[in-house]
Scaffold this motif. Structure first.
Motif, short mmCIF file in Angstrom:
data_model
loop_
_atom_site.label_atom_id
_atom_site.label_comp_id
_atom_site.label_asym_id
_atom_site.label_seq_id
_atom_site.Cartn_x
_atom_site.Cartn_y
_atom_site.Cartn_z
N ASP A 103 0.81 -1.23 0.00
CA ASP A 103 0.00 0.00 0.00
C ASP A 103 0.84 1.28 0.00
OD1 ASP A 103 -2.25 -1.64 0.05
OD2 ASP A 103 -2.49 -1.50 2.23
N ILE A 104 1.93 1.29 -0.77
CA ILE A 104 2.77 2.48 -0.89
C ILE A 104 2.19 3.35 -2.01
CG2 ILE A 104 5.08 3.36 -1.35
CD1 ILE A 104 6.10 0.49 -0.62
N PRO A 105 1.77 4.58 -1.70
CA PRO A 105 1.19 5.44 -2.75
C PRO A 105 2.24 5.84 -3.79
CG PRO A 105 0.70 6.27 -0.54
CD PRO A 105 1.73 5.19 -0.38
N GLY A 106 1.80 6.02 -5.02
CA GLY A 106 2.67 6.48 -6.09
C GLY A 106 3.35 7.78 -5.71
N GLY A 107 4.62 7.92 -6.05
CA GLY A 107 5.39 9.11 -5.75
C GLY A 107 5.91 9.16 -4.33
N MET A 108 5.71 8.10 -3.59
CA MET A 108 6.12 8.08 -2.18
C MET A 108 7.10 6.92 -1.95
SD MET A 108 4.42 10.62 -1.24
CE MET A 108 3.94 10.88 0.41
N GLY A 109 7.42 6.68 -0.69
CA GLY A 109 8.31 5.59 -0.32
C GLY A 109 7.65 4.70 0.72
N PRO A 110 8.36 3.68 1.16
CA PRO A 110 7.81 2.70 2.10
C PRO A 110 7.32 3.29 3.42
CG PRO A 110 9.85 1.90 1.16
CD PRO A 110 9.69 3.31 0.72
N ASP A 111 7.84 4.45 3.83
CA ASP A 111 7.37 5.07 5.07
C ASP A 111 5.88 5.39 5.02
OD1 ASP A 111 9.90 4.96 6.14
OD2 ASP A 111 10.38 7.05 5.70
N PHE A 112 5.33 5.50 3.81
CA PHE A 112 3.92 5.84 3.64
C PHE A 112 3.05 4.62 3.38
CE2 PHE A 112 6.36 9.61 2.79
CZ PHE A 112 5.68 10.57 3.50
N GLY A 113 3.67 3.43 3.42
CA GLY A 113 2.95 2.18 3.20
C GLY A 113 2.72 1.44 4.49
N ASN A 114 2.34 0.19 4.36
CA ASN A 114 2.07 -0.69 5.50
C ASN A 114 3.16 -1.76 5.52
OD1 ASN A 114 0.98 -2.28 7.51
ND2 ASN A 114 -0.67 -3.08 6.23
N GLU A 115 4.04 -1.71 6.51
CA GLU A 115 5.14 -2.66 6.62
C GLU A 115 4.60 -3.99 7.15
OE1 GLU A 115 9.65 -1.88 7.71
OE2 GLU A 115 8.43 -2.01 9.52
N VAL A 116 4.59 -5.00 6.29
CA VAL A 116 4.08 -6.33 6.65
C VAL A 116 5.17 -7.15 7.31
CG1 VAL A 116 3.09 -8.46 5.74
CG2 VAL A 116 2.37 -6.26 4.81
N VAL A 117 6.40 -7.07 6.77
CA VAL A 117 7.57 -7.73 7.34
C VAL A 117 8.63 -6.66 7.54
CG1 VAL A 117 9.37 -9.46 6.98
CG2 VAL A 117 7.03 -9.93 6.22
N GLU A 118 9.02 -6.47 8.78
CA GLU A 118 9.98 -5.45 9.16
C GLU A 118 11.33 -5.68 8.49
OE1 GLU A 118 12.11 -4.22 13.33
OE2 GLU A 118 9.98 -4.75 13.38
N TYR A 119 12.01 -4.58 8.16
CA TYR A 119 13.33 -4.65 7.52
C TYR A 119 14.30 -5.40 8.43
CZ TYR A 119 17.84 -3.18 5.63
OH TYR A 119 19.12 -3.17 5.12
N GLU A 120 15.03 -6.34 7.85
CA GLU A 120 16.11 -7.05 8.53
C GLU A 120 17.37 -6.84 7.70
OE1 GLU A 120 17.38 -11.60 8.84
OE2 GLU A 120 15.51 -11.18 9.92
N ALA A 121 18.39 -6.29 8.32
CA ALA A 121 19.64 -6.00 7.61
C ALA A 121 20.33 -7.28 7.17
CB ALA A 121 20.57 -5.19 8.51
N PRO A 122 20.83 -7.33 5.95
CA PRO A 122 21.58 -8.50 5.47
C PRO A 122 22.87 -8.69 6.26
CG PRO A 122 20.96 -7.05 3.65
CD PRO A 122 20.66 -6.32 4.91
N GLN A 123 23.24 -9.94 6.50
CA GLN A 123 24.48 -10.30 7.20
C GLN A 123 25.16 -11.46 6.48
OE1 GLN A 123 25.99 -8.86 9.87
NE2 GLN A 123 24.44 -7.25 9.75
N PRO A 124 25.55 -11.29 5.23
CA PRO A 124 26.18 -12.41 4.52
C PRO A 124 27.50 -12.82 5.16
CG PRO A 124 26.42 -10.39 3.26
CD PRO A 124 25.54 -10.07 4.44
N SER A 125 27.71 -14.12 5.27
CA SER A 125 28.96 -14.60 5.85
C SER A 125 29.89 -15.21 4.80
CB SER A 125 28.67 -15.63 6.95
OG SER A 125 27.95 -16.70 6.41
N LEU A 126 29.35 -15.49 3.63
CA LEU A 126 30.14 -16.13 2.59
C LEU A 126 29.68 -15.65 1.22
CD1 LEU A 126 32.26 -18.34 1.98
CD2 LEU A 126 30.38 -19.97 1.89
N GLY A 127 30.60 -15.16 0.43
CA GLY A 127 30.31 -14.78 -0.95
C GLY A 127 29.63 -13.44 -1.09
N ILE A 128 29.33 -13.11 -2.33
CA ILE A 128 28.66 -11.86 -2.68
C ILE A 128 27.18 -12.18 -2.90
CG2 ILE A 128 28.52 -9.98 -4.36
CD1 ILE A 128 31.49 -10.61 -5.03
N HIS A 129 26.32 -11.52 -2.15
CA HIS A 129 24.88 -11.77 -2.22
C HIS A 129 24.18 -10.67 -3.00
CE1 HIS A 129 24.53 -14.87 1.11
NE2 HIS A 129 25.83 -14.58 1.04
#
Length: 179
Positions: free
Chosen positions: A96-122
């Motif tokens: 539900d992110i309105p056109g011309g906007m960003g995720p702050d204006f939408g409904n976060e269903v799954v909270e952001y989780e920072a990537p933590q790669p331990s091997l290789g380029i992801h």
């Protein structure tokens, strides 16, 4: 070689196998801009986990606030590029992110989780869909083995309208080669 074929071959989403591994071929119809530390990123930009502890700033194009979008961020190479048996790993899901906007204006269903790669380029892949209407979307039980194509099918999202990817590798190294 015809010009259209040559353009497809130089598309970074094709060259990086994002198209194929995560999404099917599509025609972009919406602008997508991604920023980290105030810097605009290009497809394939390489980041370390410390640079993306906080979610990136995202701008989805458009001028009609009634047009809504779904944003998905997945790791296409989890737990490692040589053996991505968790493909895809869901890092973020916003609807539900309105056109011309960003995720702050939408409904976060799954909270952001920072990537933590331990091997290789992801490859961290961000996909935007245009929603047919306001969504009621159920958060997946697990982040592992998420499927962007299946999400689009189940919630009748159609093909993507924009996609973007950046590379992420462990903090103290070059990340190694992708197998």
């Amino acid at each position: 070689m015809n010009k259209k074929k040559m353009q497809r071959d130089t598309n970074p989403l094709v060259l990086s196998r994002v198209i194929g591994d995560v999404i099917d071929p599509f025609t972009p119809t919406t602008d997508l801009r991604v920023y980290v530390d105030g810097r605009s990123l290009c497809n394939g930009y390489r980041l370390r986990p410390s640079q993306i502890v906080s979610r990136p700033r995202v701008e989805i194009g458009g001028q009609d606030f009634r047009t809504l979008h779904t944003l998905v961020l997945v790791d296409a190479d989890s737990p490692s590029p040589g053996n991505p048996y968790h493909r895809e790993y869901l890092h973020w899901l916003v609807i539900d992110i309105p056109g011309g906007m960003g995720p702050d204006f939408g409904n976060e269903v799954v909270e952001y989780e920072a990537p933590q790669p331990s091997l290789g380029i992801h490859r961290l892949v961000m996909v935007v869909f245009r929603q047919p209407r306001r969504q009621m979307l159920i958060a997946p039980e697990w982040r592992n083995n998420f499927n962007t194509r299946q999400l689009a099918q189940v919630y009748n999202l159609g093909e993507p309208v924009a996609a973007f990817f950046y590379n992420c590798h462990r903090e103290n190294g070059t990340g190694g080669r992708r197998a």
